[in-house]
Design an enzyme around this catalytic site. Structure first.
Site, PDB file in Angstrom:
ATOM      1  N   ARG A 197       0.824  -1.228   0.000  1.00  0.00           N
ATOM      2  CA  ARG A 197       0.000   0.000   0.000  1.00  0.00           C
ATOM      3  C   ARG A 197       0.851   1.268   0.000  1.00  0.00           C
ATOM      4  O   ARG A 197       0.418   2.329   0.452  1.00  0.00           O
ATOM      5  CB  ARG A 197      -0.963   0.027   1.192  1.00  0.00           C
ATOM      6  CG  ARG A 197      -1.913  -1.129   1.171  1.00  0.00           C
ATOM      7  CD  ARG A 197      -3.134  -0.882   2.029  1.00  0.00           C
ATOM      8  NE  ARG A 197      -4.042  -2.002   1.900  1.00  0.00           N
ATOM      9  CZ  ARG A 197      -3.980  -3.097   2.636  1.00  0.00           C
ATOM     10  NH1 ARG A 197      -3.069  -3.205   3.576  1.00  0.00           N
ATOM     11  NH2 ARG A 197      -4.826  -4.073   2.435  1.00  0.00           N
ATOM     12  N   LYS A 214       3.660  11.435 -11.287  1.00  0.00           N
ATOM     13  CA  LYS A 214       2.804  10.619 -12.152  1.00  0.00           C
ATOM     14  C   LYS A 214       3.501   9.283 -12.370  1.00  0.00           C
ATOM     15  O   LYS A 214       4.644   9.246 -12.851  1.00  0.00           O
ATOM     16  CB  LYS A 214       2.582  11.302 -13.504  1.00  0.00           C
ATOM     17  CG  LYS A 214       1.514  12.385 -13.476  1.00  0.00           C
ATOM     18  CD  LYS A 214       1.178  12.833 -14.881  1.00  0.00           C
ATOM     19  CE  LYS A 214       0.135  13.921 -14.878  1.00  0.00           C
ATOM     20  NZ  LYS A 214      -0.118  14.452 -16.239  1.00  0.00           N
ATOM     21  N   GLU A 231      11.020  18.658 -24.571  1.00  0.00           N
ATOM     22  CA  GLU A 231      10.321  18.992 -23.327  1.00  0.00           C
ATOM     23  C   GLU A 231      10.958  20.221 -22.667  1.00  0.00           C
ATOM     24  O   GLU A 231      10.274  21.009 -22.026  1.00  0.00           O
ATOM     25  CB  GLU A 231      10.331  17.801 -22.361  1.00  0.00           C
ATOM     26  CG  GLU A 231       9.673  16.537 -22.906  1.00  0.00           C
ATOM     27  CD  GLU A 231       8.140  16.542 -22.880  1.00  0.00           C
ATOM     28  OE1 GLU A 231       7.543  17.554 -22.437  1.00  0.00           O
ATOM     29  OE2 GLU A 231       7.543  15.539 -23.323  1.00  0.00           O
ATOM     30  N   LYS A 262       8.447  23.009 -13.566  1.00  0.00           N
ATOM     31  CA  LYS A 262       7.531  21.898 -13.303  1.00  0.00           C
ATOM     32  C   LYS A 262       7.165  21.844 -11.822  1.00  0.00           C
ATOM     33  O   LYS A 262       6.005  21.621 -11.473  1.00  0.00           O
ATOM     34  CB  LYS A 262       8.137  20.567 -13.762  1.00  0.00           C
ATOM     35  CG  LYS A 262       7.169  19.416 -13.512  1.00  0.00           C
ATOM     36  CD  LYS A 262       7.264  18.291 -14.472  1.00  0.00           C
ATOM     37  CE  LYS A 262       6.151  17.279 -14.195  1.00  0.00           C
ATOM     38  NZ  LYS A 262       6.238  16.103 -15.012  1.00  0.00           N
ATOM     39  N   GLU A 301      -3.598  17.558 -11.560  1.00  0.00           N
ATOM     40  CA  GLU A 301      -4.031  18.025 -12.879  1.00  0.00           C
ATOM     41  C   GLU A 301      -5.531  18.324 -12.946  1.00  0.00           C
ATOM     42  O   GLU A 301      -6.245  17.822 -13.806  1.00  0.00           O
ATOM     43  CB  GLU A 301      -3.632  17.010 -13.959  1.00  0.00           C
ATOM     44  CG  GLU A 301      -3.575  17.664 -15.334  1.00  0.00           C
ATOM     45  CD  GLU A 301      -2.995  16.741 -16.405  1.00  0.00           C
ATOM     46  OE1 GLU A 301      -1.942  16.137 -16.164  1.00  0.00           O
ATOM     47  OE2 GLU A 301      -3.598  16.667 -17.477  1.00  0.00           O
ATOM     48  N   ARG A 343      -1.830  22.154 -14.305  1.00  0.00           N
ATOM     49  CA  ARG A 343      -0.838  21.134 -14.690  1.00  0.00           C
ATOM     50  C   ARG A 343      -1.004  20.715 -16.145  1.00  0.00           C
ATOM     51  O   ARG A 343      -0.052  20.270 -16.784  1.00  0.00           O
ATOM     52  CB  ARG A 343      -0.918  19.917 -13.758  1.00  0.00           C
ATOM     53  CG  ARG A 343       0.182  18.915 -14.036  1.00  0.00           C
ATOM     54  CD  ARG A 343       0.369  17.914 -12.914  1.00  0.00           C
ATOM     55  NE  ARG A 343       1.431  16.976 -13.260  1.00  0.00           N
ATOM     56  CZ  ARG A 343       2.014  16.141 -12.423  1.00  0.00           C
ATOM     57  NH1 ARG A 343       1.651  16.119 -11.163  1.00  0.00           N
ATOM     58  NH2 ARG A 343       2.971  15.332 -12.826  1.00  0.00           N
ATOM     59  N   ASN A 349       1.080  19.770 -20.944  1.00  0.00           N
ATOM     60  CA  ASN A 349       0.726  18.981 -22.130  1.00  0.00           C
ATOM     61  C   ASN A 349       0.718  19.821 -23.401  1.00  0.00           C
ATOM     62  O   ASN A 349       0.158  19.392 -24.422  1.00  0.00           O
ATOM     63  CB  ASN A 349      -0.639  18.322 -21.932  1.00  0.00           C
ATOM     64  CG  ASN A 349      -0.589  17.285 -20.828  1.00  0.00           C
ATOM     65  OD1 ASN A 349       0.408  16.583 -20.685  1.00  0.00           O
ATOM     66  ND2 ASN A 349      -1.634  17.224 -20.031  1.00  0.00           N
ATOM     67  N   HIS A 386       1.085  18.125 -26.660  1.00  0.00           N
ATOM     68  CA  HIS A 386       0.978  16.690 -26.421  1.00  0.00           C
ATOM     69  C   HIS A 386      -0.287  16.049 -26.989  1.00  0.00           C
ATOM     70  O   HIS A 386      -0.314  14.845 -27.209  1.00  0.00           O
ATOM     71  CB  HIS A 386       1.085  16.388 -24.921  1.00  0.00           C
ATOM     72  CG  HIS A 386       2.492  16.430 -24.410  1.00  0.00           C
ATOM     73  ND1 HIS A 386       3.295  17.562 -24.506  1.00  0.00           N
ATOM     74  CD2 HIS A 386       3.273  15.488 -23.808  1.00  0.00           C
ATOM     75  CE1 HIS A 386       4.469  17.298 -23.976  1.00  0.00           C
ATOM     76  NE2 HIS A 386       4.488  16.051 -23.551  1.00  0.00           N
ATOM     77  N   HIS A 443       0.326  12.820 -28.991  1.00  0.00           N
ATOM     78  CA  HIS A 443      -0.204  11.489 -28.653  1.00  0.00           C
ATOM     79  C   HIS A 443      -0.860  10.836 -29.870  1.00  0.00           C
ATOM     80  O   HIS A 443      -0.738   9.633 -30.080  1.00  0.00           O
ATOM     81  CB  HIS A 443      -1.201  11.592 -27.499  1.00  0.00           C
ATOM     82  CG  HIS A 443      -0.530  11.882 -26.181  1.00  0.00           C
ATOM     83  ND1 HIS A 443      -1.177  12.472 -25.123  1.00  0.00           N
ATOM     84  CD2 HIS A 443       0.744  11.680 -25.772  1.00  0.00           C
ATOM     85  CE1 HIS A 443      -0.333  12.610 -24.118  1.00  0.00           C
ATOM     86  NE2 HIS A 443       0.839  12.136 -24.482  1.00  0.00           N
ATOM     87  N   HIS A 489       8.857   9.921 -28.447  1.00  0.00           N
ATOM     88  CA  HIS A 489       7.894  10.802 -27.790  1.00  0.00           C
ATOM     89  C   HIS A 489       8.261  12.284 -27.985  1.00  0.00           C
ATOM     90  O   HIS A 489       7.437  13.093 -28.393  1.00  0.00           O
ATOM     91  CB  HIS A 489       7.810  10.458 -26.299  1.00  0.00           C
ATOM     92  CG  HIS A 489       6.959  11.410 -25.526  1.00  0.00           C
ATOM     93  ND1 HIS A 489       5.587  11.476 -25.677  1.00  0.00           N
ATOM     94  CD2 HIS A 489       7.278  12.376 -24.611  1.00  0.00           C
ATOM     95  CE1 HIS A 489       5.101  12.423 -24.881  1.00  0.00           C
ATOM     96  NE2 HIS A 489       6.102  12.982 -24.225  1.00  0.00           N
TER      97      HIS A 489
HETATM   98  N1  GLY Z   1       4.358  15.101 -18.102  1.00  0.00           N
HETATM   99  C1  GLY Z   1       3.237  15.856 -17.734  1.00  0.00           C
HETATM  100  C2  GLY Z   1       2.992  15.916 -16.270  1.00  0.00           C
HETATM  101  O1  GLY Z   1       3.783  15.448 -15.496  1.00  0.00           O
HETATM  102  O2  GLY Z   1       1.964  16.416 -15.867  1.00  0.00           O
END
Ligand code: GLY
Length: 364
Positions: free
Chosen positions: A121, A143, A185, A226, A236, A240, A244, A247, A251, A265
């Site tokens: 957990r 993430k 990026e 960031k 997000e 946040r 993107n 992106h 994608h 990517h």
């Molecule tokens: N790579 C996008 C984020 O971490 O929100």
């Protein structure tokens, strides 16, 4: 060493950036260790390059390390890779107070973070990113997750690391193409929120990759940006999503090209950044010169910038649009786009007319 703090309540952590930090890992890990032992998840390519240096550094500091090297590549970010990682961690008797160390790029960081999130957990983990993409983006912000046949990153958890150690000397072993892919990026941060940073990157051009100090500085600025965004919007709900930028297009291009070597990517992001500025100009949000300036810089660095730069045939615009609609960030079937009122001035737009997107793809 430059340290950036991510100030999340109860989950605050430091991002350390400098060349040569691998050797300082025992000191940096020390405050987080309940006992002198870590379980390292990595891939076979990174293990061959940096595994013995990591073992050596940890051993010199009296820290025992067991290591699992999974196959390199996106395929490892799967249910199978996850079950191998979790079962190995259990076999190693990793306990709640122990530390998992992710040594690698985005695939390993996302997988190890998710394994740590669900093991017992939740156990703590440390990111030691080895690619530019991982140092400026995926290792920061918590993430974690895996891909499934239904799409990328659809299964995962927010699980913040307790520490990020970005040794910029490790970037020296990257192939130019991988370095460039991560660079997309870096440029993105300038384009979304810091016009001066972008202008500095433009001025330096490809010489950035031969200047270790400047490259470390670009990693620092990217992580600062960031970190501030993640502090304000960890899960997000809003801001946040700015990360993107480019992106949604990217994608779709990755889905159309099979998420592989044909289009990395960051290469897809580079094309996507140009398209996002095209779309913004088409909607009258910024001048026509802005997409040209974005493409001029990314192209000068050596990245693909137009749909025509993607090797092989692409599906028609209508099919690319359909692939975008499958993007998990679609809300009630409507696509959100990150658009820009100019370089450094991105915002999230909910109501972009489909026809403008199709026209952008037709001209892109
Ligand atoms: N790579 C996008 C984020 O971490 O929100």
């Amino acid at each position: 060493m430059t340290t950036i703090h991510v100030d999340l309540p109860g989950r605050a952590y430091a991002i350390h950036v400098a060349p040569g930090l691998m050797a300082r890992l025992p000191d940096l890990l020390g405050p987080h260790l309940a006992r002198p032992r870590v379980a390292v998840l990595t891939d076979e390519r990174v293990a061959a390059l940096h595994g013995s240096a990591l073992h050596g550094a940890l051993a010199a500091g009296g820290i025992a390390a067991e290591m699992l090297a999974l196959p390199a590549g996106e395929g490892t970010k799967s249910w199978e890779g996850l079950s191998r990682a979790v079962e190995w961690l259990l076999e190693q008797r990793v306990e709640r107070r122990d530390l998992v160390l992710a040594l690698g790029g985005g695939v390993i960081g996302d997988l190890a973070g998710f394994a740590a999130a669900i093991l017992r957990r939740g156990v703590r983990f440390v990111q030691v990113p080895t690619t530019l993409l991982a140092q400026v983006d995926s290792s920061v912000g918590g993430k974690t997750g895996i891909n499934t046949p239904q799409g990328k990153n659809l299964v995962g958890a927010f699980h913040q690391p307790v520490l990020v150690v970005a040794d910029t000397a490790l970037l020296g072993t990257l192939a130019r193409r991988d370095l460039l892919s991560g660079y997309a990026e870096v440029a993105k941060y300038g384009l979304l929120g810091d016009a001066d940073f972008f202008a500095g990157l433009e001025a330096r051009g490809p010489a950035l990759f031969d200047d270790a100090e400047a490259l470390a500085g670009a990693v620092v600025r990217s992580c600062e940006m960031k970190a501030r965004i993640v502090e304000r919007d960890e899960t997000e709900e809003g801001e946040r999503a700015l990360l993107n930028l480019g992106h949604t297009f990217a994608h779709a291009l990755e889905a159309a090209t099979g998420y592989g070597d044909r289009l990395l990517h960051g290469e897809a992001v580079a094309v996507g950044l140009g398209l996002a500025f095209d779309l913004s100009a088409r909607l009258g949000l910024c001048s026509q010169e802005e997409p040209s300036r974005v493409r001029a810089h990314l192209g000068a660095m050596g990245l693909p910038v137009r749909l025509g730069d993607v090797p092989g045939a692409l599906p028609p615009p209508e099919e690319l649009l359909r692939l975008m609609a499958q993007d998990k960030k679609a809300v009630a079937g409507r696509l959100r786009f990150v658009l820009a009122r100019g370089i450094g001035r991105a915002f999230v737009a909910a109501d972009v007319p489909e026809e403008a997107v199709l026209a952008t793809l037709r001209d892109g």
